[in-house]
Motif scaffolding. Structure first.
Motif, PDB file in Angstrom:
ATOM      1  N   GLU A 225      40.326  54.243  -5.867  1.00  0.00           N
ATOM      2  CA  GLU A 225      40.457  55.635  -6.330  1.00  0.00           C
ATOM      3  C   GLU A 225      39.197  56.113  -7.034  1.00  0.00           C
ATOM      4  O   GLU A 225      38.848  57.301  -6.964  1.00  0.00           O
ATOM      5  CB  GLU A 225      41.683  55.796  -7.244  1.00  0.00           C
ATOM      6  N   ILE A 226      38.494  55.182  -7.689  1.00  0.00           N
ATOM      7  CA  ILE A 226      37.248  55.554  -8.361  1.00  0.00           C
ATOM      8  C   ILE A 226      36.118  55.676  -7.342  1.00  0.00           C
ATOM      9  O   ILE A 226      35.228  56.516  -7.491  1.00  0.00           O
ATOM     10  CB  ILE A 226      36.900  54.540  -9.467  1.00  0.00           C
ATOM     11  N   GLN A 227      36.148  54.856  -6.307  1.00  0.00           N
ATOM     12  CA  GLN A 227      35.166  54.997  -5.222  1.00  0.00           C
ATOM     13  C   GLN A 227      35.218  56.404  -4.645  1.00  0.00           C
ATOM     14  O   GLN A 227      34.181  57.046  -4.420  1.00  0.00           O
ATOM     15  CB  GLN A 227      35.469  53.987  -4.098  1.00  0.00           C
ATOM     16  N   VAL A 228      36.427  56.883  -4.419  1.00  0.00           N
ATOM     17  CA  VAL A 228      36.616  58.228  -3.853  1.00  0.00           C
ATOM     18  C   VAL A 228      36.056  59.288  -4.788  1.00  0.00           C
ATOM     19  O   VAL A 228      35.348  60.213  -4.367  1.00  0.00           O
ATOM     20  CB  VAL A 228      38.111  58.487  -3.578  1.00  0.00           C
ATOM     21  N   ASP A 229      36.358  59.157  -6.076  1.00  0.00           N
ATOM     22  CA  ASP A 229      35.868  60.127  -7.065  1.00  0.00           C
ATOM     23  C   ASP A 229      34.338  60.157  -7.081  1.00  0.00           C
ATOM     24  O   ASP A 229      33.729  61.225  -7.149  1.00  0.00           O
ATOM     25  CB  ASP A 229      36.407  59.767  -8.452  1.00  0.00           C
ATOM     26  N   ASN A 233      31.694  63.346  -5.968  1.00  0.00           N
ATOM     27  CA  ASN A 233      31.011  64.034  -7.060  1.00  0.00           C
ATOM     28  C   ASN A 233      29.531  63.718  -7.240  1.00  0.00           C
ATOM     29  O   ASN A 233      28.835  64.472  -7.911  1.00  0.00           O
ATOM     30  CB  ASN A 233      31.747  63.763  -8.382  1.00  0.00           C
ATOM     31  N   ILE A 234      29.051  62.616  -6.668  1.00  0.00           N
ATOM     32  CA  ILE A 234      27.614  62.351  -6.815  1.00  0.00           C
ATOM     33  C   ILE A 234      26.837  63.160  -5.780  1.00  0.00           C
ATOM     34  O   ILE A 234      27.410  63.725  -4.855  1.00  0.00           O
ATOM     35  CB  ILE A 234      27.265  60.848  -6.683  1.00  0.00           C
ATOM     36  N   ASP A 235      25.535  63.190  -5.958  1.00  0.00           N
ATOM     37  CA  ASP A 235      24.656  63.906  -5.044  1.00  0.00           C
ATOM     38  C   ASP A 235      24.918  63.463  -3.599  1.00  0.00           C
ATOM     39  O   ASP A 235      25.014  62.274  -3.314  1.00  0.00           O
ATOM     40  CB  ASP A 235      23.199  63.615  -5.428  1.00  0.00           C
ATOM     41  N   ASP A 236      25.060  64.434  -2.681  1.00  0.00           N
ATOM     42  CA  ASP A 236      25.409  64.134  -1.289  1.00  0.00           C
ATOM     43  C   ASP A 236      24.401  63.207  -0.626  1.00  0.00           C
ATOM     44  O   ASP A 236      24.773  62.298   0.123  1.00  0.00           O
ATOM     45  CB  ASP A 236      25.507  65.440  -0.470  1.00  0.00           C
ATOM     46  N   ASP A 253      37.377  51.155   4.518  1.00  0.00           N
ATOM     47  CA  ASP A 253      38.358  51.045   3.423  1.00  0.00           C
ATOM     48  C   ASP A 253      38.270  52.247   2.484  1.00  0.00           C
ATOM     49  O   ASP A 253      39.285  52.787   2.030  1.00  0.00           O
ATOM     50  CB  ASP A 253      38.125  49.756   2.628  1.00  0.00           C
ATOM     51  N   ILE A 254      37.036  52.674   2.186  1.00  0.00           N
ATOM     52  CA  ILE A 254      36.846  53.816   1.285  1.00  0.00           C
ATOM     53  C   ILE A 254      37.347  55.104   1.929  1.00  0.00           C
ATOM     54  O   ILE A 254      38.076  55.890   1.316  1.00  0.00           O
ATOM     55  CB  ILE A 254      35.363  53.959   0.896  1.00  0.00           C
ATOM     56  N   LEU A 255      36.976  55.327   3.190  1.00  0.00           N
ATOM     57  CA  LEU A 255      37.329  56.578   3.864  1.00  0.00           C
ATOM     58  C   LEU A 255      38.826  56.713   4.093  1.00  0.00           C
ATOM     59  O   LEU A 255      39.340  57.829   4.233  1.00  0.00           O
ATOM     60  CB  LEU A 255      36.578  56.692   5.194  1.00  0.00           C
ATOM     61  N   GLU A 256      39.527  55.594   4.136  1.00  0.00           N
ATOM     62  CA  GLU A 256      40.985  55.656   4.273  1.00  0.00           C
ATOM     63  C   GLU A 256      41.646  56.255   3.042  1.00  0.00           C
ATOM     64  O   GLU A 256      42.792  56.701   3.099  1.00  0.00           O
ATOM     65  CB  GLU A 256      41.544  54.256   4.534  1.00  0.00           C
ATOM     66  N   GLU A 257      40.906  56.279   1.928  1.00  0.00           N
ATOM     67  CA  GLU A 257      41.457  56.803   0.670  1.00  0.00           C
ATOM     68  C   GLU A 257      41.176  58.301   0.481  1.00  0.00           C
ATOM     69  O   GLU A 257      41.703  58.910  -0.434  1.00  0.00           O
ATOM     70  CB  GLU A 257      40.872  56.034  -0.518  1.00  0.00           C
ATOM     71  N   VAL A 258      40.317  58.872   1.329  1.00  0.00           N
ATOM     72  CA  VAL A 258      39.972  60.289   1.165  1.00  0.00           C
ATOM     73  C   VAL A 258      40.692  61.119   2.211  1.00  0.00           C
ATOM     74  O   VAL A 258      41.239  60.599   3.189  1.00  0.00           O
ATOM     75  CB  VAL A 258      38.439  60.515   1.260  1.00  0.00           C
ATOM     76  N   ASP A 259      40.693  62.432   2.010  1.00  0.00           N
ATOM     77  CA  ASP A 259      41.322  63.302   2.990  1.00  0.00           C
ATOM     78  C   ASP A 259      40.497  63.328   4.278  1.00  0.00           C
ATOM     79  O   ASP A 259      39.314  62.982   4.292  1.00  0.00           O
ATOM     80  CB  ASP A 259      41.475  64.722   2.424  1.00  0.00           C
ATOM     81  N   GLU A 260      41.136  63.750   5.365  1.00  0.00           N
ATOM     82  CA  GLU A 260      40.504  63.704   6.682  1.00  0.00           C
ATOM     83  C   GLU A 260      39.221  64.530   6.742  1.00  0.00           C
ATOM     84  O   GLU A 260      38.226  64.104   7.345  1.00  0.00           O
ATOM     85  CB  GLU A 260      41.499  64.211   7.733  1.00  0.00           C
ATOM     86  N   GLU A 261      39.227  65.695   6.109  1.00  0.00           N
ATOM     87  CA  GLU A 261      38.053  66.568   6.141  1.00  0.00           C
ATOM     88  C   GLU A 261      36.856  65.896   5.463  1.00  0.00           C
ATOM     89  O   GLU A 261      35.732  65.910   5.990  1.00  0.00           O
ATOM     90  CB  GLU A 261      38.368  67.894   5.456  1.00  0.00           C
ATOM     91  N   THR A 262      37.092  65.286   4.287  1.00  0.00           N
ATOM     92  CA  THR A 262      36.016  64.601   3.563  1.00  0.00           C
ATOM     93  C   THR A 262      35.501  63.415   4.365  1.00  0.00           C
ATOM     94  O   THR A 262      34.296  63.174   4.446  1.00  0.00           O
ATOM     95  CB  THR A 262      36.508  64.121   2.185  1.00  0.00           C
TER      96      THR A 262
END
Length: 421
Positions: A225-229, A233-236, A253-262
């Protein structure tokens, strides 16, 4: 009155400052210190008088009395312009957070211990706790009694400046770079623990100022959850640079925690081959081996000679964790055997790679349960387990670290972290 050589910042803040003529020149509201290596050195002072706040330096400054009643006396005051390599103790450190490098934890700065060494005021240590928190308050004894009565806080914690990494350094209107040199010497797992205890602003600022390789290693260790945050929020540009050097299984693993658009926005920054690989990993169910396997492995065609393989390896830069074995495949990618790096180096250079490979290898399918991988790794004491698809083609490996991370529950991880502190 007794001349002091040791005192606390809170004990001298907002005290009257007297000149050599016994005139009050104002109240001390902050101290500028240098950012040179070693214990921070006072090089200027903020003084508030009836009309304004001025920045000053003095020919000399002395402190008299006791901790709860200190008198400040100076000689030859003159105004200065703050320099870019300075910062303010009260504004930039007091009531902020720092990292205790020895304890590998985040500490709240309730007060600072100061001392006069060779005629200069130096910051010796950071203090946190009840006494440090209420120091300088008029009803200090009452505050301390109330805190101790109703709080279960531990006794004051003192961290010597040698073991401190400041998280926020800067002066209004001046630019100061954040290098975090002391933090860079910690293990990525320890840094991940520290970052998890910080708020988003501190966390992102630190990652943005660390070396890309180190930032990537840290991100792998941080809770999902912190990876996603962090990625949101950091520079693209920094986020993309960090992800580009991470293993694709970690990215999945990280991308599975974010929404599809992100997830799609992040994937668009990758090369087509990596995009397809990450998407394929994301399609696996959470409880099968394919969801934790590493797609980065070393495989060679069976017809190569040992000398050719060694030359190819010299020109590559494989990840350390995938270097236990090299795998031998046929022209269709089907797994035939494996060779340890040790066996490779000890073999005749003219020998064909297929002649020295171990054919009796343990494998698992990408659709098998993770429990299958756990059983094989434990039973045969394996560092690396090769994974094949339904056509027996080598499609990934599972490293023992992946097994440990998957099987060791979050509660156990937290328990181990607490016991290590």
């Amino acid at each position: 009155m007794e001349k002091l050589t040791n005192f606390h910042l809170k004990s001298i803040l907002n005290r009257k400052v007297y000149d050599e003529f016994n005139e009050v020149v104002g109240y001390l509201i902050d101290i500028y210190v240098s950012t040179d290596e070693g214990y921070p050195r006072a090089i200027g002072y903020k003084i508030k008088n009836e009309r304004e706040v001025v920045n000053c330096e003095f020919k000399s400054i002395d402190f008299y009395g006791k901790e709860d009643r200190i008198e400040i006396r100076i000689k030859s005051a003159r105004e200065i312009i703050p320099r870019s390599y300075t910062y303010l103790l009260s504004k930039n450190l007091l009531n902020r957070k720092i990292v205790d490098l020895n304890g590998k934890k985040v500490v709240h700065v309730d007060d600072l211990s100061l001392a006069i060494i060779a005629g200069e005021i130096r910051v010796l240590a950071v203090e946190s706790g009840i006494d440090a928190k209420v120091r300088g308050k008029k009803a200090r004894k009452l505050y301390s009694w109330i805190y101790k009565l109703f709080s279960k806080s531990k006794k004051d914690n003192i961290v010597l400046w040698d073991s401190v990494e400041s998280l926020e350094i800067g002066v209004s209107g001046l630019k100061v770079s954040y290098s975090y040199d002391k933090l860079k010497n910690l293990h990525p797992a320890d840094l991940a623990d520290i970052l998890e205890d910080l708020d988003s602003d501190y966390r992102n600022r630190i990652l943005e100022n660390l070396d890309i390789d180190l930032a990537s290693d840290i991100l792998e260790e941080i809770e999902p959850e912190i990876q996603v945050d962090i990625l949101k929020n950091i520079d693209d540009v920094k986020a993309q640079e960090i992800l580009e050097i991470m293993p694709n299984d970690e990215i999945a693993d990280i991308l599975e925690e974010v929404d599809e658009e992100t997830a799609e926005e992040i994937l668009m920054g990758f090369e087509k081959e990596d995009q397809e690989e990450v998407r394929s990993l994301m399609r696996y169910e959470d409880d099968v081996i394919g969801s934790i396997m590493n797609k980065d492995f070393i495989a060679f065609n069976m017809d190569l000679k040992v000398s050719e393989v060694i030359e190819i390896l010299k020109g590559s830069n494989p990840e350390e964790e995938v270097c236990y074995f090299i795998f031998i495949i046929d022209e269709d990618g089907r797994l035939l055997g494996e060779v340890s790096i040790r066996e490779l180096l000890l073999s005749s250079k003219d020998c064909n790679i297929k002649d020295i490979m171990n054919k009796d290898i343990k494998i698992a399918k990408d659709t098998d349960s993770i429990d299958v991988a756990v059983e094989l790794v434990i039973k045969y004491s394996m560092n690396t387990l090769p994974i094949v698809d339904e056509s027996e083609r080598l499609c990934g490996i599972v490293i023992v670290n992946d097994i440990v991370e998957e099987v060791l529950s979050t509660s156990w991880k937290k328990k181990l972290k607490r016991s290590a502190q």
